[in-house]
Design a protein around this motif. Structure first.
Motif, PDB file in Angstrom:
ATOM      1  N   VAL A   1       1.222   5.906 -14.335  1.00 31.51           N
ATOM      2  CA  VAL A   1       1.228   7.504 -14.431  1.00 31.51           C
ATOM      3  C   VAL A   1       2.772   7.042 -13.787  1.00 31.51           C
ATOM      4  CG1 VAL A   1       0.692   9.257 -12.893  1.00 31.51           C
ATOM      5  CG2 VAL A   1      -0.811   8.348 -14.274  1.00 31.51           C
ATOM      6  N   ASP A   2       2.753   6.936 -12.191  1.00 32.39           N
ATOM      7  CA  ASP A   2       4.093   7.119 -11.947  1.00 32.39           C
ATOM      8  C   ASP A   2       5.399   6.415 -12.080  1.00 32.39           C
ATOM      9  OD1 ASP A   2       5.246   8.046  -8.685  1.00 32.39           O
ATOM     10  OD2 ASP A   2       5.736   5.023  -8.922  1.00 32.39           O
ATOM     11  N   SER A   3       5.124   5.341 -13.385  1.00 35.34           N
ATOM     12  CA  SER A   3       6.392   4.661 -14.212  1.00 35.34           C
ATOM     13  C   SER A   3       6.350   5.227 -14.932  1.00 35.34           C
ATOM     14  CB  SER A   3       6.325   3.161 -12.849  1.00 35.34           C
ATOM     15  OG  SER A   3       5.159   3.329 -14.706  1.00 35.34           O
ATOM     16  N   LYS A   4       5.602   6.004 -16.023  1.00 36.15           N
ATOM     17  CA  LYS A   4       5.926   6.265 -17.542  1.00 36.15           C
ATOM     18  C   LYS A   4       7.013   6.921 -17.997  1.00 36.15           C
ATOM     19  CE  LYS A   4       4.582   7.461 -21.896  1.00 36.15           C
ATOM     20  NZ  LYS A   4       4.383   6.055 -22.535  1.00 36.15           N
ATOM     21  N   HIS A   5       7.121   7.852 -17.026  1.00 33.59           N
ATOM     22  CA  HIS A   5       8.474   8.776 -17.155  1.00 33.59           C
ATOM     23  C   HIS A   5      10.303   7.968 -16.078  1.00 33.59           C
ATOM     24  CE1 HIS A   5       6.750  10.276 -20.791  1.00 33.59           C
ATOM     25  NE2 HIS A   5       5.418  10.811 -19.605  1.00 33.59           N
ATOM     26  N   GLN A   6       9.769   7.098 -15.172  1.00 30.81           N
ATOM     27  CA  GLN A   6      10.659   6.734 -14.249  1.00 30.81           C
ATOM     28  C   GLN A   6      11.195   5.572 -14.206  1.00 30.81           C
ATOM     29  OE1 GLN A   6      10.281   8.687  -9.914  1.00 30.81           O
ATOM     30  NE2 GLN A   6       7.971   9.470 -10.549  1.00 30.81           N
ATOM     31  N   ASN A   7      10.278   4.534 -14.728  1.00 31.69           N
ATOM     32  CA  ASN A   7      10.659   3.221 -14.046  1.00 31.69           C
ATOM     33  C   ASN A   7      10.403   2.213 -15.443  1.00 31.69           C
ATOM     34  OD1 ASN A   7      11.212   0.484 -13.225  1.00 31.69           O
ATOM     35  ND2 ASN A   7      10.869   1.313 -11.203  1.00 31.69           N
ATOM     36  N   PRO A   8      11.522   1.458 -16.256  1.00 30.03           N
ATOM     37  CA  PRO A   8      10.479   1.522 -17.897  1.00 30.03           C
ATOM     38  C   PRO A   8      10.204   0.133 -16.963  1.00 30.03           C
ATOM     39  CG  PRO A   8      12.851   2.779 -17.756  1.00 30.03           C
ATOM     40  CD  PRO A   8      12.419   2.678 -16.246  1.00 30.03           C
ATOM     41  N   SER A   9      10.985  -0.106 -16.445  1.00 32.50           N
ATOM     42  CA  SER A   9      10.244  -2.330 -15.278  1.00 32.50           C
ATOM     43  C   SER A   9       9.130  -1.873 -15.615  1.00 32.50           C
ATOM     44  CB  SER A   9      11.887  -2.237 -15.278  1.00 32.50           C
ATOM     45  OG  SER A   9      13.131  -2.758 -15.518  1.00 32.50           O
TER      46      SER A   9
ATOM     47  N   PRO B   1       0.738  -1.137  -0.183  1.00 29.60           N
ATOM     48  CA  PRO B   1      -0.268  -0.162  -0.066  1.00 29.60           C
ATOM     49  C   PRO B   1       1.105   1.242  -0.059  1.00 29.60           C
ATOM     50  CG  PRO B   1      -0.439  -1.478   1.664  1.00 29.60           C
ATOM     51  CD  PRO B   1       0.423  -2.192   1.634  1.00 29.60           C
ATOM     52  N   ILE B   2       2.017   0.804   0.856  1.00 32.55           N
ATOM     53  CA  ILE B   2       2.830   2.473   0.933  1.00 32.55           C
ATOM     54  C   ILE B   2       3.344   2.709  -0.775  1.00 32.55           C
ATOM     55  CG2 ILE B   2       4.817   2.974   1.541  1.00 32.55           C
ATOM     56  CD1 ILE B   2       5.016   1.566   3.862  1.00 32.55           C
ATOM     57  N   PHE B   3       4.026   1.575  -1.612  1.00 30.18           N
ATOM     58  CA  PHE B   3       4.273   2.030  -2.915  1.00 30.18           C
ATOM     59  C   PHE B   3       3.115   2.247  -3.630  1.00 30.18           C
ATOM     60  CE2 PHE B   3       7.993  -0.494  -2.453  1.00 30.18           C
ATOM     61  CZ  PHE B   3       9.344  -0.265  -2.832  1.00 30.18           C
TER      62      PHE B   3
ATOM     63  N   GLY C   1       4.001   6.082  -4.684  1.00 28.66           N
ATOM     64  CA  GLY C   1       4.842   5.883  -5.900  1.00 28.66           C
ATOM     65  C   GLY C   1       5.907   5.166  -6.038  1.00 28.66           C
ATOM     66  N   TYR C   2       7.190   4.889  -6.797  1.00 27.70           N
ATOM     67  CA  TYR C   2       8.186   4.570  -6.626  1.00 27.70           C
ATOM     68  C   TYR C   2       9.638   5.519  -6.199  1.00 27.70           C
ATOM     69  CZ  TYR C   2      12.615   2.269  -8.193  1.00 27.70           C
ATOM     70  OH  TYR C   2      14.367   1.853  -8.059  1.00 27.70           O
TER      71      TYR C   2
ATOM     72  N   LYS D   1      16.650  -7.722  -4.549  1.00 26.69           N
ATOM     73  CA  LYS D   1      18.054  -7.276  -5.257  1.00 26.69           C
ATOM     74  C   LYS D   1      17.576  -5.600  -4.507  1.00 26.69           C
ATOM     75  CE  LYS D   1      18.206  -8.183  -9.190  1.00 26.69           C
ATOM     76  NZ  LYS D   1      18.034  -8.278 -10.733  1.00 26.69           N
ATOM     77  N   ASN D   2      16.842  -5.316  -4.703  1.00 22.54           N
ATOM     78  CA  ASN D   2      17.268  -3.626  -4.746  1.00 22.54           C
ATOM     79  C   ASN D   2      15.582  -2.998  -4.986  1.00 22.54           C
ATOM     80  OD1 ASN D   2      15.722  -4.096  -7.420  1.00 22.54           O
ATOM     81  ND2 ASN D   2      18.064  -3.707  -8.552  1.00 22.54           N
ATOM     82  N   LYS D   3      15.409  -2.001  -4.134  1.00 20.00           N
ATOM     83  CA  LYS D   3      14.241  -1.548  -4.269  1.00 20.00           C
ATOM     84  C   LYS D   3      13.141  -1.534  -5.844  1.00 20.00           C
ATOM     85  CE  LYS D   3      12.950   3.349  -4.402  1.00 20.00           C
ATOM     86  NZ  LYS D   3      12.742   4.848  -4.482  1.00 20.00           N
ATOM     87  N   GLU D   4      13.546  -2.083  -6.755  1.00 20.87           N
ATOM     88  CA  GLU D   4      12.856  -1.488  -7.512  1.00 20.87           C
ATOM     89  C   GLU D   4      12.609  -2.968  -8.097  1.00 20.87           C
ATOM     90  OE1 GLU D   4      13.099  -0.766 -12.697  1.00 20.87           O
ATOM     91  OE2 GLU D   4      14.401  -2.185 -11.935  1.00 20.87           O
ATOM     92  N   GLU D   5      12.994  -3.996  -7.678  1.00 24.50           N
ATOM     93  CA  GLU D   5      12.884  -5.301  -7.147  1.00 24.50           C
ATOM     94  C   GLU D   5      11.307  -5.833  -6.551  1.00 24.50           C
ATOM     95  OE1 GLU D   5      14.814  -9.563  -7.681  1.00 24.50           O
ATOM     96  OE2 GLU D   5      15.129  -9.158  -6.023  1.00 24.50           O
ATOM     97  N   LEU D   6      11.236  -4.815  -4.846  1.00 26.80           N
ATOM     98  CA  LEU D   6      10.714  -5.436  -4.057  1.00 26.80           C
ATOM     99  C   LEU D   6       9.590  -4.308  -4.769  1.00 26.80           C
ATOM    100  CD1 LEU D   6       9.786  -5.348  -1.689  1.00 26.80           C
ATOM    101  CD2 LEU D   6      10.476  -3.481  -0.772  1.00 26.80           C
TER     102      LEU D   6
END
Length: 198
Positions: free
Chosen positions: A111-119, A18-20, A24-25, A49-54
């Motif tokens: 919306v959050d990942s469109k320009h920030q997190n391609p994965s 719920p926090i993410f 947002g990331y 492995k990292n924040k992105e994986e989580l």
């Protein structure tokens, strides 16, 4: 029986999902994660492995639970056309349900990942395609069972239906007024009845 490592990773995912979803990331810090879980930085990164994986794991967890709820609700009928009506019935109560999640995960993370997190964005797109494909399967099944008109463009209507839903979710959460969802679900029901139903 789940291993201790699996129990810990599941606990982390469930706690921080719920926090993410809400923050947002980029705005979710490691201190937010350790504070919520009561675990150390080492314990977090011992499982991920990292924040992105989580973040991706939490998104997949949230979406999986949401899709399961929709599927369970659709199991109230064996009729494809009735299952379409059960989709709108589910989304009539979606505002309260998604509030518990920190908002709509597909909308928030899209919306959050469109320009920030391609994965992460690829996972969101996959989810959208999956939802639209599930609607398309219902329409095709409805044609086979002689409940839906044969000349209906399946892909067009599956995209149209989900576009209306996600737009209504955006307006409901932004304006904080559930009537956007309620009225749009009524519109979709009319579309099903007038345009799809045989």
């Amino acid at each position: 029986m789940l291993t201790k490592a699996k129990q810990t990773s599941d606990f982390i995912i469930q706690t921080v999902a719920p926090i993410f979803n809400k923050n947002g990331y980029a705005a979710t810090s490691l201190s937010d994660i350790t504070k919520a879980t009561g675990l150390t930085k080492g314990a977090i990164y011992g499982n991920f492995k990292n924040k992105e994986e989580l973040a991706i794991a939490t998104f997949n967890f949230t979406v999986k639970n949401m899709l399961r709820r929709i599927t369970d609700h659709q199991s109230l009928s064996n009729s494809p056309i009735e299952k379409l009506y059960l989709i709108t019935d589910f989304y009539r109560n979606y505002y309260n349900y998604s509030q518990e999640l920190g908002g709509c995960p597909v909308l928030n993370m899209g919306v959050d990942s469109k320009h920030q997190n391609p994965s992460m964005f690829q996972h969101v797109k996959y989810t959208i395609h999956k939802i639209q494909n599930n609607v398309a399967k219902l329409i095709e099944e409805g044609k086979l069972q002689n409940e839906i008109k044969l000349d209906i463009d399946t892909i067009l209507y599956s995209k149209r239906l989900y576009t209306m839903i996600i737009g209504a979710i955006f307006m409901t959460h932004t304006i904080e007024d559930n009537n956007y969802l309620l009225e749009t679900m009524d519109q979709i029901d009319q579309m099903i009845h007038k345009e799809l139903k045989k």
